[in-house]
Scaffold this active site. Sequence first.
Site, PDB file in Angstrom:
ATOM      1  N   GLU A  82     -24.023  58.940  60.597  1.00 30.67           N
ATOM      2  CA  GLU A  82     -22.899  58.709  59.663  1.00 30.67           C
ATOM      3  C   GLU A  82     -23.360  58.155  58.319  1.00 30.67           C
ATOM      4  O   GLU A  82     -22.554  57.978  57.417  1.00 30.67           O
ATOM      5  CB  GLU A  82     -21.886  57.742  60.283  1.00 30.67           C
ATOM      6  CG  GLU A  82     -21.241  58.273  61.562  1.00 30.67           C
ATOM      7  CD  GLU A  82     -20.687  59.681  61.397  1.00 30.67           C
ATOM      8  OE1 GLU A  82     -19.953  59.934  60.422  1.00 30.67           O
ATOM      9  OE2 GLU A  82     -21.005  60.545  62.250  1.00 30.67           O
ATOM     10  N   PHE A 142     -19.303  62.860  60.175  1.00 31.89           N
ATOM     11  CA  PHE A 142     -20.494  63.674  59.918  1.00 31.89           C
ATOM     12  C   PHE A 142     -21.055  64.254  61.212  1.00 31.89           C
ATOM     13  O   PHE A 142     -21.434  65.425  61.283  1.00 31.89           O
ATOM     14  CB  PHE A 142     -21.588  62.823  59.251  1.00 31.89           C
ATOM     15  CG  PHE A 142     -21.298  62.411  57.839  1.00 31.89           C
ATOM     16  CD1 PHE A 142     -22.111  61.478  57.205  1.00 31.89           C
ATOM     17  CD2 PHE A 142     -20.237  62.949  57.119  1.00 31.89           C
ATOM     18  CE1 PHE A 142     -21.861  61.080  55.889  1.00 31.89           C
ATOM     19  CE2 PHE A 142     -19.980  62.555  55.817  1.00 31.89           C
ATOM     20  CZ  PHE A 142     -20.802  61.617  55.198  1.00 31.89           C
ATOM     21  N   TYR A 143     -21.122  63.413  62.230  1.00 31.83           N
ATOM     22  CA  TYR A 143     -21.738  63.859  63.480  1.00 31.83           C
ATOM     23  C   TYR A 143     -20.959  65.016  64.082  1.00 31.83           C
ATOM     24  O   TYR A 143     -21.528  66.059  64.407  1.00 31.83           O
ATOM     25  CB  TYR A 143     -21.822  62.686  64.466  1.00 31.83           C
ATOM     26  CG  TYR A 143     -22.396  63.070  65.807  1.00 31.83           C
ATOM     27  CD1 TYR A 143     -21.610  63.064  66.953  1.00 31.83           C
ATOM     28  CD2 TYR A 143     -23.735  63.438  65.933  1.00 31.83           C
ATOM     29  CE1 TYR A 143     -22.143  63.418  68.183  1.00 31.83           C
ATOM     30  CE2 TYR A 143     -24.273  63.807  67.154  1.00 31.83           C
ATOM     31  CZ  TYR A 143     -23.465  63.784  68.275  1.00 31.83           C
ATOM     32  OH  TYR A 143     -24.002  64.142  69.486  1.00 31.83           O
ATOM     33  N   SER A 144     -19.650  64.851  64.229  1.00 35.34           N
ATOM     34  CA  SER A 144     -18.848  65.898  64.861  1.00 35.34           C
ATOM     35  C   SER A 144     -18.848  67.165  64.003  1.00 35.34           C
ATOM     36  O   SER A 144     -18.904  68.280  64.535  1.00 35.34           O
ATOM     37  CB  SER A 144     -17.418  65.419  65.120  1.00 35.34           C
ATOM     38  OG  SER A 144     -16.817  64.902  63.952  1.00 35.34           O
ATOM     39  N   SER A 146     -21.287  68.172  62.119  1.00 35.74           N
ATOM     40  CA  SER A 146     -22.597  68.825  62.288  1.00 35.74           C
ATOM     41  C   SER A 146     -22.664  69.570  63.615  1.00 35.74           C
ATOM     42  O   SER A 146     -23.249  70.653  63.702  1.00 35.74           O
ATOM     43  CB  SER A 146     -23.725  67.798  62.190  1.00 35.74           C
ATOM     44  OG  SER A 146     -23.830  66.986  63.353  1.00 35.74           O
TER      45      SER A 146
END
Lengths: 289, 117
Positions: A82, A142-144, A146
């Site tokens: 993140e 950001f993680y989800s 990506s």
Amino acid sequence: MSYVLITGGGGSLGTKLALMLREEGHPIKIFDLPGLDYSSLEDKPGIEIFTGNIAHMDTLREVVSDVDTVIHLAALLPPVAEEDWRRTESVNVVGTENLLKAVREQKGEAHFVFSSSVAVYGDTIDEKEPLSADHALGPNDFYSKSKVLAEKLVMESGLFYTVLRISGIAIPAFLEPPAVWPFKRDQRMEFISRDDVVTALFNCVGNKAVRDKVFNIAGGATWQRMGYEYVTALFDLMGVPAEEAVYLEVPGWFHWYQTDDSQAALTYQNTTFQDFLNRLAKAIQELLG
Amino acid sequence: MSQGLDNLDAILENSHRIAQAIEGLEGASLSDELQALQESAEQLEGLRDKFFMKTVAAVPATKGCLTGSEKVLKAMETFKDDQGEESLMTLKRGLKDLSENVGELLEKAQMAGTTLT
């Protein structure tokens, strides 16, 4: 036997998986960052270790040569994921793209097993039913984001793929819990024991029935809790008052999941929540002497 | 407050008393031991916010250090009384053991890794 490449193989999940596969006779390649602890993998016949950057195609071409199964675990995880979208995109999306390209160049019939996350569903706190793998995607960080982008690349790659959307992985050891639990106090959540995730990944290898499928991977009915129930059970074992727990004030990604199909295909749900607590209790008892 | 944190407070109190006593000693060079003790005390202060200190595992880990610090205080009193070689050796050994106890506590308190990934 399959010649298996595990990216992110230097982590605890990848290491356990490599040793399990090796015991079954599969030759293994491990690819991860330099400087990690590879001591449990080094000098094991049948395991080759490669280190480098997933952004570098030349390194990847060497690493993927001759493999017929790729288990792609390498990723930046929260909270690091993140901090900087460009870095997360570089590793989680471009890194996946590079790996897919390298694999396609050398073996078009390879099986690509992708470790995704239930994060792809985003905020589902108002949903009443357990989420199926057909549920709409709603990445909200950001993680989800990506993982959604990487899943798309995998599914459009032309390779045989299996996408596993894995829930939070619980380790039955006396380790530091998160400073802030990644869910609200009264949020549905369903984690999974690390060993069961390893089993799910293991059972993908050489398994034609899971080709071109997307699965939720979570612990099963005994793990379906409200956030405070899970944390209280852990804290009770550690002798810490439940009031010390800090939860998110906004919904986290987690929910309960439909996993009948993934369990039928991969027979991985071997650890009930009580089994997990018993193992944790044993680890704590050993520490107390 | 947890028992682990209570014990930590007691260990720090004892360490402070030991350091003061060493500084006031005549006829014995314990400067290395004093420095080690002061470094330990600083590191122990840093444990206050560690999750480990709230857990049951902190109790036996801190008990070892507490007992060790109490032994050193006793050895300090004996040495002050007789100024003998043997009681000085006992004191030095006690300080060394205490330093090892603190090292073990610091290592356990790390709880390296996380219980959720």
